[in-house]
Scaffold this active site. Sequence first.
Site, short mmCIF file in Angstrom:
data_model
loop_
_atom_site.label_atom_id
_atom_site.label_comp_id
_atom_site.label_asym_id
_atom_site.label_seq_id
_atom_site.Cartn_x
_atom_site.Cartn_y
_atom_site.Cartn_z
N ARG A 121 -26.42 -49.97 47.59
CA ARG A 121 -25.36 -48.96 47.37
C ARG A 121 -24.65 -49.24 46.05
NH1 ARG A 121 -23.64 -47.35 52.95
NH2 ARG A 121 -24.85 -48.78 54.22
N HIS A 135 -13.25 -21.11 36.28
CA HIS A 135 -12.25 -21.69 35.38
C HIS A 135 -10.83 -21.39 35.87
CE1 HIS A 135 -9.71 -21.65 31.72
NE2 HIS A 135 -10.38 -22.76 31.47
N THR A 154 14.95 -27.95 23.80
CA THR A 154 13.77 -28.32 23.00
C THR A 154 12.83 -27.15 22.74
OG1 THR A 154 12.88 -29.17 25.07
CG2 THR A 154 13.71 -30.79 23.49
N CYS A 208 17.19 -29.72 28.30
CA CYS A 208 17.00 -28.61 29.24
C CYS A 208 15.91 -27.64 28.79
CB CYS A 208 18.31 -27.87 29.47
SG CYS A 208 18.91 -27.04 28.00
C1 PEP Z 1 15.78 -24.02 24.60
O1 PEP Z 1 15.81 -23.41 23.54
O2 PEP Z 1 15.17 -25.08 24.76
C2 PEP Z 1 16.46 -23.48 25.78
C3 PEP Z 1 16.55 -24.17 26.89
O3 PEP Z 1 16.97 -22.24 25.69
P1 PEP Z 1 16.11 -20.91 25.72
O4 PEP Z 1 14.74 -21.27 26.16
O5 PEP Z 1 16.80 -20.00 26.65
O6 PEP Z 1 16.16 -20.43 24.31
#
Ligand code: PEP
Length: 861
Positions: A78, A426, A738, A802
């Site tokens: 095996r 896919h 971001t 965020c």
């Molecule tokens: C961002 O720009 O990362 C953000 C959280 O705000 P929005 O996506 O609403 O522009």
Amino acid sequence: MQQIDFQDVTLITPTAAMSAAVHGGRAKCLQRLIRLGMPVPTTLALSFDAVLQIAKGHLPDLAAMLDPFGPSPLLSVRPSSQDPDWGGPGAILNIGMNDESHAALSKRVGEAAATALYVRFVQSYAIHVVRLDPDVFDFPNLSDASVLRAALETFEAEADEPFPQDVSVQLSEVLRSMARAWDGTSARLLREAKGAPVDAGLGLVVQALALGVGADESGSGVIQFVSSATGQPQIIGRYLSQSQGREALNDRAGAIYLTSDPRGPALEDISPDNFAALVSYGAIARTRLREEMQIEFTLEDNVLHILDAVRIQRSSRALVQIAVALATDEVIPREEAVMRVPPNALSEMLHRQVDPSAIRDIIVRGIGASPGAATGRIVLTAAEAQASAARGEACILVRRETTPEDIRGMHAAQAVLTMRGGITSHAAVIGRGLGVPCVVGASDLTIDRKRQEIVAPGGRRFASGDTITVDGTTGTVLAGAPDMLEATLDDAFQTLLAWADDFRDIGVRANADTPADAQTASNFAAEGIGLCRTEHMFFEGDRLGVMREMIFAETADDRRVVLDRLMPMQRADFVKLFSIMDGQPVTIRLFDMPLHEFLPYDKAGQRDLAEQLAMPVSIVTDRVQALSEYNPMLGMRGVRQGIAVPEIYDMQARAIFEAVADVAGRGLPVQPEIMIPLISAMREVELIKGRIDAIAAAVQRETGVSFAFKLGVMVETPRAALRAQDIVKYASFLSFGTNDLTQMTYGLSRDDAGRFMSAYVQQGVYEEDPFHTLDLDGVGELLAIGAARGRAGRPDVVVSICGEHGGTRAAIGFCRTQKFNYVSCSPFRVPLARLSAAQLALAEQMPAGGRRATMPPISMK
Ligand code: PEP
Ligand code: MG
């Protein structure tokens, strides 16, 4: 011929030097079973090096190898790859069968049984070792003497040589073919897809055959002690008398139950002692191997042999249940339970479903390829899906079939619907990987590209932009937005995440715009809302009409009067959010959207609006033109509007504070946080803060309720990051957006980059799409600079992220190193983020090279 060193071939004993890294996981596991006192037949392990040499034609000393097995041995071989999941060539049994052993065995176990063993070996030797055509070795009755003759004659005719009678020839050829199979292209690709390194080695184990046929009770079977689907304790498996290997699993008709069962005979009845021994071995394996194992066993004349044990296959639900049960029983520490579950496994447990009591207006049926249900607007291209996601609008990507070009669109979509393809297409594979609900093969649907519509059976048409629901659990597509049920998460899921929370050292909040989002966030134990994008609230109900009226108002006072109608609606929104979040912080971001997005861009829409507002269409057209911008993402949005048209922010601030006063006035806890978008200069914050403070004071005076609130800013322009030290003079928190920060750092349009991103990634310009994978080098540096400068200006400033990256493992890892206070991500990512954060913290505490690396690979979604 050059021979390999005998130390690469090891007899497995309790004390032999043996490791998974040298001999493979199966060999190491067999040694553990032997140490635990289980009756494992004599077994030799060939190291990765030995197998590599065999593949090159350098064979071990076969006489020495065969010695431990005694005269006339019968053997199995095996594979033993380092990680059992990496696979390997199939096992070959009955090595050693030849005319002589056939004659001897016929006396012992009867001619028919001996013949079947011999024929089976000729078949597998012919097909897997000599690689002859399987069809010519397809015999109906293996135990028939004439079939054995036919098999041997066919072999000779096809191979141009008689079937080898010498066991050392048989064994050496088996070893050589298995060693070479590991080198084949498809085997290589398969294991690399499962994460094996390019130079992954193969070990082999050679084991004395426990026959499974004999006069007294003989047979083979498999047993496991929990359900692979749920992870709950349950004895599962089958036993088949007079059989070998895994035949019991294939012969459903002949196999019998393991535990006594009113439906038929069971191993527990016919061989109670061996059944009891198996149960005790299962318990020993669980505590000592610290895993739920499936045990492969054989009875030979009523004597039990344990041939092998492998980790049981398991669903995501079972994976979590098993890890939690092992830790609860103190078999493994909680830390290890947390490390054992890859965060992506949670996403499979997290799906919304269509409420069974909802009215289902089925448009079309297909194959349910990835579970869960989602509602959104129809988009027909991946680029539109990305643009839609950038606007924060839920969308359903509808394609004839998907290709790798569509992956970024699939990331952006809430669900995927295709006309072609099956469960392994896919779209299906990627959809499951992403945890995105997916229906494939809806072949009754067509796309009318010219009219940008999909056409369902019966001629029903749905235009791009219309709302539909994909139910990947049942494989149906529904018109509109039926009621949904949130995922029901079992106790083990909650327990695991509660443990994860004990280990993590960074907060996790949710981006939530609606009460439904907030409820999900709260269900997933988010520590507050890190981003509520309020502009989405302006599209609901009759609010759009009010916004349009506001846009046409002549003076600031007129604007204020119109907006006063929106204020109670916004206040009600915020009361709901505060109530659901029950005293957790709720970060409300002030309006961030170019006003022209509220106006119709086509002539027909402009005419309708003129009619509604009872004004000449030329005024509407003029206003649309006046508001239109060459580059709206860099234009009148965010704080710029707050300064140029302050009435909207004033209205929102009042709505927030009146909601706070309402909730606080009822004695309920509330932690409001107001966030200003698109800041690039300190003075912007100063101006907005002045107005907001005044409104807060007014509302407290008017209502007689005093309350506290925080004011902070989004850092989403490079200048805000660079000037964070000044900006924090008026801001008590900084939240890195971001999405915009990536857009502005790269000078890449969030809405349009999809058009060339594939070319960029394919040619290695970017390693990954920076809108999906946080660019740690460039954007990351701005985050680090912004956080450091912000803290220099205000040591207690709260720092977070965020943007969409917030829930990804890479971003969480980065934010931990920069000592961010929390990450905020979409509600469904909250559990994954909690687990990732815990794993990152635990990985840091682990001694280097100490424990087996159980960290899942970094995955972005
Ligand atoms: C961002 O720009 O990362 C953000 C959280 O705000 P929005 O996506 O609403 O522009
Ligand atoms: Mg932004």
